[in-house]
Design a protein around this motif. Structure first.
Motif, PDB file in Angstrom:
ATOM      1  N   VAL A  76      65.340  44.478   8.245  1.00 15.81           N
ATOM      2  CA  VAL A  76      64.546  43.232   7.650  1.00 15.81           C
ATOM      3  C   VAL A  76      64.344  41.974   7.801  1.00 15.81           C
ATOM      4  O   VAL A  76      63.607  40.995   7.450  1.00 15.81           O
ATOM      5  CB  VAL A  76      65.781  43.094   6.653  1.00 15.81           C
ATOM      6  CG1 VAL A  76      66.224  44.131   5.672  1.00 15.81           C
ATOM      7  CG2 VAL A  76      67.060  42.328   7.247  1.00 15.81           C
ATOM      8  N   ASP A  77      64.235  41.606   9.130  1.00 10.83           N
ATOM      9  CA  ASP A  77      64.408  40.690   9.053  1.00 10.83           C
ATOM     10  C   ASP A  77      63.121  40.112  10.108  1.00 10.83           C
ATOM     11  O   ASP A  77      61.802  40.993   9.970  1.00 10.83           O
ATOM     12  CB  ASP A  77      64.882  39.879  11.455  1.00 10.83           C
ATOM     13  CG  ASP A  77      64.994  40.975  12.308  1.00 10.83           C
ATOM     14  OD1 ASP A  77      64.505  42.427  12.296  1.00 10.83           O
ATOM     15  OD2 ASP A  77      64.807  40.016  13.121  1.00 10.83           O
ATOM     16  N   SER A  78      62.219  39.440  10.812  1.00 13.39           N
ATOM     17  CA  SER A  78      60.581  39.010  10.394  1.00 13.39           C
ATOM     18  C   SER A  78      60.518  38.530  11.630  1.00 13.39           C
ATOM     19  O   SER A  78      61.093  36.930  12.211  1.00 13.39           O
ATOM     20  CB  SER A  78      60.305  38.386   9.821  1.00 13.39           C
ATOM     21  OG  SER A  78      60.407  37.143   9.252  1.00 13.39           O
TER      22      SER A  78
ATOM     23  N   GLY B   6      68.047  41.836  13.194  1.00  5.86           N
ATOM     24  CA  GLY B   6      68.322  41.575  13.910  1.00  5.86           C
ATOM     25  C   GLY B   6      66.997  42.759  15.655  1.00  5.86           C
ATOM     26  O   GLY B   6      67.319  44.055  16.501  1.00  5.86           O
ATOM     27  N   GLU B   7      65.762  43.055  14.438  1.00  2.00           N
ATOM     28  CA  GLU B   7      64.930  43.787  15.426  1.00  2.00           C
ATOM     29  C   GLU B   7      64.256  43.106  16.048  1.00  2.00           C
ATOM     30  O   GLU B   7      63.576  43.641  17.038  1.00  2.00           O
ATOM     31  CB  GLU B   7      64.416  45.304  14.317  1.00  2.00           C
ATOM     32  CG  GLU B   7      63.281  46.164  15.395  1.00  2.00           C
ATOM     33  CD  GLU B   7      62.138  45.563  15.444  1.00  2.00           C
ATOM     34  OE1 GLU B   7      60.996  46.391  16.319  1.00  2.00           O
ATOM     35  OE2 GLU B   7      61.695  44.605  15.173  1.00  2.00           O
ATOM     36  N   GLU B   8      63.252  42.050  15.746  1.00  2.00           N
ATOM     37  CA  GLU B   8      62.093  41.264  16.465  1.00  2.00           C
ATOM     38  C   GLU B   8      62.526  40.048  17.578  1.00  2.00           C
ATOM     39  O   GLU B   8      64.267  39.962  17.535  1.00  2.00           O
ATOM     40  CB  GLU B   8      61.516  39.762  15.630  1.00  2.00           C
ATOM     41  CG  GLU B   8      60.906  40.718  14.439  1.00  2.00           C
ATOM     42  CD  GLU B   8      59.880  41.717  14.735  1.00  2.00           C
ATOM     43  OE1 GLU B   8      59.470  41.486  15.346  1.00  2.00           O
ATOM     44  OE2 GLU B   8      58.836  41.826  13.426  1.00  2.00           O
ATOM     45  N   SER B   9      62.211  40.478  18.343  1.00  2.00           N
ATOM     46  CA  SER B   9      62.597  39.196  19.805  1.00  2.00           C
ATOM     47  C   SER B   9      62.367  38.129  19.781  1.00  2.00           C
ATOM     48  O   SER B   9      62.599  37.278  20.857  1.00  2.00           O
ATOM     49  CB  SER B   9      61.393  40.020  21.196  1.00  2.00           C
ATOM     50  OG  SER B   9      60.098  39.414  21.076  1.00  2.00           O
ATOM     51  N   ALA B  10      61.676  38.014  18.423  1.00  2.00           N
ATOM     52  CA  ALA B  10      61.275  36.125  18.903  1.00  2.00           C
ATOM     53  C   ALA B  10      61.922  35.294  18.785  1.00  2.00           C
ATOM     54  O   ALA B  10      61.946  34.440  19.439  1.00  2.00           O
ATOM     55  CB  ALA B  10      60.256  36.447  17.956  1.00  2.00           C
TER      56      ALA B  10
END
Length: 427
Positions: free
Chosen positions: A91-93, A134-138
């Motif tokens: 759900v993160d972006s 927490g999937e995005e590496s940004a």
């Protein structure tokens, strides 16, 4: 057969309205100056999960949180099933991102559950829907943090990564939310992976293939792995732009440019040989506080993201990067420091799941189409942990990780129908 049939009947009308509502209300909750921002392990991410929790309860679904503080959903009575399939995504972006990357996979799973519950239907096997953090590496640098924590594969050095905004470590952010950081550092899985018989993930396509072929959805065959360097720094020597002759210069910017051109030329060679590779340097910067147009900078930093479906190609690119940096150091009298290397192995989707999804695609009235994934996904982490995994892509214009993501709800429902047909009849 490539065009998506028009939605018919009350079921599709209800699904259409439901999906539009969920996407719109979550976008309204998480806006930024442009697009949406749902930072990993943040209050905004928590509020998004709470919204999904409230919605699921209102539809009569079971809801619970796992040790990774991810939200889980199921039909009544299926929470304690001995074995089950998982539909999951995040759900993160990214900052100033689009609303569909990640979220579409979670909403797809919820639509499947709500449709089954409203129809009084059970799936062939119990299904859990997993909404991950927490999937995005940004935000921190490492990618797939939530799924790595669940599977016991998050490295200790990744937990030491610092947030791009507040500078606090990932471990500190996780601990604040309530994750068991000692277990995560010890490599202890936070869920019983043996109970998961399949991990399925719907995601928007992040490239142009489905748009170009006029296909609303596809089954994914495999996922590229990657080698990432959050910040490579090239050190040279500062000087006046007009006073230092070329022979005396130790210019880090030109050294960086030289390196990237060499890597680009090797990229072309690798593609011509029939191998798979993509290469990106998405962040390039000198220090604006001390550098100026009339000054040769003493350093430049840049990111590097190398991806391939073959582990051997990633290994070859790492060796090439090292050898090219050493040669440029000698020629231009500079010095490179790569910093920490982050790596995720390529993952093949489970053949039986791919075949089953392909057959389900036919049952929904679509011509089957199978393609590889250029971007990385949590499915790769589950596959690497020994869980049979597969994916469905949905057509999406304008790429991803930007506010212009343009997924049509009818295309989204084509992907949902594939998942639903597979889950309803899976042997």
């Amino acid at each position: 057969m490539n065009a998506r049939p028009e939605p018919v009947g009350d079921m599709h009308a209800a699904d259409h309205a439901l999906a539009e509502r969920l996407f719109a209300e979550i976008a309204a909750m998480t806006p930024d100056t442009e697009g949406v921002s749902r930072p990993a392990f943040s209050d905004i991410e928590t509020r998004t999960l709470k919204y999904l929790e409230d919605f699921a309860r209102s539809e009569g679904l079971e809801v619970w949180y796992d040790a990774g503080c991810n939200a889980n959903f199921s039909l009544p009575g299926d929470r304690e099933a001995e074995r089950f399939a998982v539909i999951g995504s995040h759900v993160d972006s990214v900052p100033f991102g689009g609303n569909y990357d990640g979220l579409a996979g979670v909403v797809a799973g919820l639509v499947c559950l709500v449709r089954a519950h409203r129809m009084g239907q059970r799936f062939a096997r119990p299904v859990h829907v997993l909404a991950m953090r927490g999937e995005e590496s940004a935000w921190f640098g490492p990618c797939y943090i939530g799924s790595k924590a669940l599977t016991g594969t998050l490295a200790g050095r990744e937990m030491d990564a610092r947030h791009k905004g507040d500078g606090r470590t990932l471990e500190a952010h996780m601990e604040q939310i309530g994750l068991p950081v000692d277990d995560i550092r010890a490599g202890k899985p936070l869920i019983d992976l043996d109970r998961i018989e399949a991990y399925l993930e719907l995601h928007i396509e992040q490239g142009p293939l489905l748009v170009g072929k006029d296909i609303p959805a596809a089954v994914v065959s495999g996922i590229r792995g990657n080698i990432r360097y959050r910040s490579i720094t090239c050190f040279g020597e500062a000087g006046h732009s007009g006073a230092v002759p070329k022979a005396y210069r130790r210019d880090p910017v030109l050294a960086m440019a030289d390196l990237l051109v060499r890597l680009d030329e090797s990229w072309t060679t690798i593609l011509n040989k029939g191998d798979d590779l993509v290469l990106t340097s998405g962040v390039v910067a000198t220090d604006p506080e001390k550098h100026a147009m009339s000054r040769i900078p003493d350093s430049v930093s840049f990111s590097l993201d190398i991806r391939s479906q073959k582990a051997s190609t990633l290994d070859d690119m790492r060796e090439l990067l090292e050898s090219e940096m050493r040669e440029i150091e000698r020629d231009r009298k500079v010095r490179f420091e790569t910093g920490e290397e982050l790596r995720v192995e390529p993952a093949l989707c489970d053949r039986d799941l791919v075949s089953g999804l392909e057959k389900a695609m036919v049952r929904t009235g679509l011509e089957p189409f199978i393609m590889p994934s250029g971007g990385g996904h949590d499915a790769a982490v589950f596959a690497g942990a020994g869980v049979p995994s597969a994916m469905v892509f949905v057509r999406n214009r304008n790429g991803s990780h930007n506010p212009q993501e343009a997924m049509e709800i009818d295309d989204f429902l084509a992907g949902v129908d594939i998942l639903f047909a597979f889950l309803a009849e899976r042997p």
